[in-house]
Design a protein around this motif. Structure first.
Motif, PDB file in Angstrom:
ATOM      1  N   THR A  64       0.838  -1.200   0.000  1.00  0.00           N
ATOM      2  CA  THR A  64       0.000   0.000   0.000  1.00  0.00           C
ATOM      3  C   THR A  64       0.872   1.249   0.000  1.00  0.00           C
ATOM      4  OG1 THR A  64      -0.084   0.215   2.410  1.00  0.00           O
ATOM      5  CG2 THR A  64      -1.746  -1.222   1.375  1.00  0.00           C
ATOM      6  N   ASP A  65       0.247   2.385  -0.290  1.00  0.00           N
ATOM      7  CA  ASP A  65       0.989   3.645  -0.258  1.00  0.00           C
ATOM      8  C   ASP A  65       1.566   3.892   1.132  1.00  0.00           C
ATOM      9  OD1 ASP A  65       0.466   4.127  -2.930  1.00  0.00           O
ATOM     10  OD2 ASP A  65      -1.044   5.683  -2.560  1.00  0.00           O
TER      11      ASP A  65
ATOM     12  N   CYS B 242      10.111   3.902   2.601  1.00  0.00           N
ATOM     13  CA  CYS B 242      10.957   4.967   2.039  1.00  0.00           C
ATOM     14  C   CYS B 242      11.542   5.837   3.145  1.00  0.00           C
ATOM     15  CB  CYS B 242      10.158   5.833   1.066  1.00  0.00           C
ATOM     16  SG  CYS B 242       9.829   5.059  -0.527  1.00  0.00           S
ATOM     17  N   ARG B 243      10.742   6.135   4.146  1.00  0.00           N
ATOM     18  CA  ARG B 243      11.222   6.953   5.268  1.00  0.00           C
ATOM     19  C   ARG B 243      12.333   6.235   6.034  1.00  0.00           C
ATOM     20  NH1 ARG B 243       5.403   9.195   7.547  1.00  0.00           N
ATOM     21  NH2 ARG B 243       5.254  10.971   6.098  1.00  0.00           N
TER      22      ARG B 243
ATOM     23  N   GLN C 131      11.937   2.981  -2.556  1.00  0.00           N
ATOM     24  CA  GLN C 131      12.045   4.205  -3.360  1.00  0.00           C
ATOM     25  C   GLN C 131      11.869   3.880  -4.845  1.00  0.00           C
ATOM     26  OE1 GLN C 131      15.848   5.735  -2.113  1.00  0.00           O
ATOM     27  NE2 GLN C 131      14.927   6.991  -0.491  1.00  0.00           N
ATOM     28  N   LYS C 132      12.484   2.803  -5.277  1.00  0.00           N
ATOM     29  CA  LYS C 132      12.354   2.387  -6.673  1.00  0.00           C
ATOM     30  C   LYS C 132      10.896   2.050  -6.987  1.00  0.00           C
ATOM     31  CE  LYS C 132      14.240  -0.839 -10.046  1.00  0.00           C
ATOM     32  NZ  LYS C 132      13.733  -2.114 -10.388  1.00  0.00           N
ATOM     33  N   LEU C 133      10.237   1.348  -6.089  1.00  0.00           N
ATOM     34  CA  LEU C 133       8.844   0.970  -6.283  1.00  0.00           C
ATOM     35  C   LEU C 133       7.948   2.206  -6.322  1.00  0.00           C
ATOM     36  CD1 LEU C 133       6.827  -1.329  -6.596  1.00  0.00           C
ATOM     37  CD2 LEU C 133       6.728  -1.502  -4.110  1.00  0.00           C
ATOM     38  N   LEU C 134       8.199   3.159  -5.442  1.00  0.00           N
ATOM     39  CA  LEU C 134       7.427   4.396  -5.434  1.00  0.00           C
ATOM     40  C   LEU C 134       7.592   5.131  -6.765  1.00  0.00           C
ATOM     41  CD1 LEU C 134       6.925   6.885  -2.584  1.00  0.00           C
ATOM     42  CD2 LEU C 134       7.611   7.742  -4.800  1.00  0.00           C
TER      43      LEU C 134
ATOM     44  N   ALA D 178      13.034  13.934  -6.705  1.00  0.00           N
ATOM     45  CA  ALA D 178      14.080  14.236  -5.712  1.00  0.00           C
ATOM     46  C   ALA D 178      13.464  15.002  -4.544  1.00  0.00           C
ATOM     47  CB  ALA D 178      15.209  15.039  -6.355  1.00  0.00           C
ATOM     48  N   LYS D 179      12.575  15.946  -4.853  1.00  0.00           N
ATOM     49  CA  LYS D 179      11.902  16.710  -3.793  1.00  0.00           C
ATOM     50  C   LYS D 179      10.941  15.826  -3.005  1.00  0.00           C
ATOM     51  CE  LYS D 179      12.461  21.216  -5.827  1.00  0.00           C
ATOM     52  NZ  LYS D 179      11.848  22.389  -6.436  1.00  0.00           N
ATOM     53  N   VAL D 180      10.258  14.914  -3.691  1.00  0.00           N
ATOM     54  CA  VAL D 180       9.351  13.991  -3.004  1.00  0.00           C
ATOM     55  C   VAL D 180      10.122  13.192  -1.957  1.00  0.00           C
ATOM     56  CG1 VAL D 180       8.017  11.850  -3.301  1.00  0.00           C
ATOM     57  CG2 VAL D 180       7.614  13.797  -4.826  1.00  0.00           C
TER      58      VAL D 180
END
Length: 193
Positions: A2-3, A10-11, A18-21, A52-54
């Protein structure tokens, strides 16, 4: 995944997450950037800068509203920044000198989504930007004014001019499509010849 799970991973610094996102949202966000920037290379640069900002701002996401919407807002801002650097907005352009009268688009129009995006990309930068922000992203005129550093009235005017120009171009494209697919006999019989 899930998101929420993806955000948590990612956090925590997971490269796989990160790659999946990125893979989950890259195509959609490239489409967002392409609506603002004419050149694909510029849109890709904006998208990469946006991601990058995300990743840097992920801790600021508070799970209020959709995650996709949060990413989209970052991408729109990044595309607008890229637009300011690459293509002046020229918000006062008024080049509505076409022979085709303004008419409403009809269901008979033979345009597909790619054709519509091509018509949008041909609009002057100011018209295109305001149209995208208002019609596709859902921003209000005061929000657009703040984002672009223009008045609310200028935003409304640019939207009106963009719509008029799109109507004219849709009518012209629709007439061209009908002319190219109809025989002279059919055109004569319907009064379009």
């Amino acid at each position: 995944m899930t998101d929420a799970d993806l955000i948590t991973a990612c956090r925590q610094g997971s490269g796989r997450a990160q790659k999946l996102l990125y893979e989950r949202f890259a195509g959609l966000m490239l489409g967002v950037c392409l609506r603002y920037l004419r050149r694909r290379e510029d849109a890709e640069e904006a998208m990469l800068g946006g991601f990058a900002k995300v990743f840097r701002a992920l801790d600021q996401y508070r799970h209020e509203g959709s995650f996709e919407g949060w990413i989209r807002r970052i991408m729109v801002n990044e595309a607008l920044g890229q637009l300011r650097r690459k293509e002046p907005l020229h918000l006062a352009i008024d080049d509505l000198t076409y022979d085709v009268p303004a008419t409403a688009a009809t269901a008979e129009s033979q345009l597909n989504a790619d054709d519509m995006l091509a018509l949008l990309s041909e609009l002057p930068a100011g018209y295109r930007t305001v149209f995208n922000l208002y019609a596709l992203e859902g921003y209000t005129h005061p929000e657009i004014g703040e984002l672009l550093g223009i008045s609310e009235g200028t935003s409304k005017s640019q939207l009106s001019k963009a719509r008029a120009m799109l109507q004219r171009r849709l009518a012209a494209a629709s007439q061209q499509a009908v002319s190219s697919t109809s025989s002279p006999k059919e055109l004569y019989a319907t009064g379009r010849y």
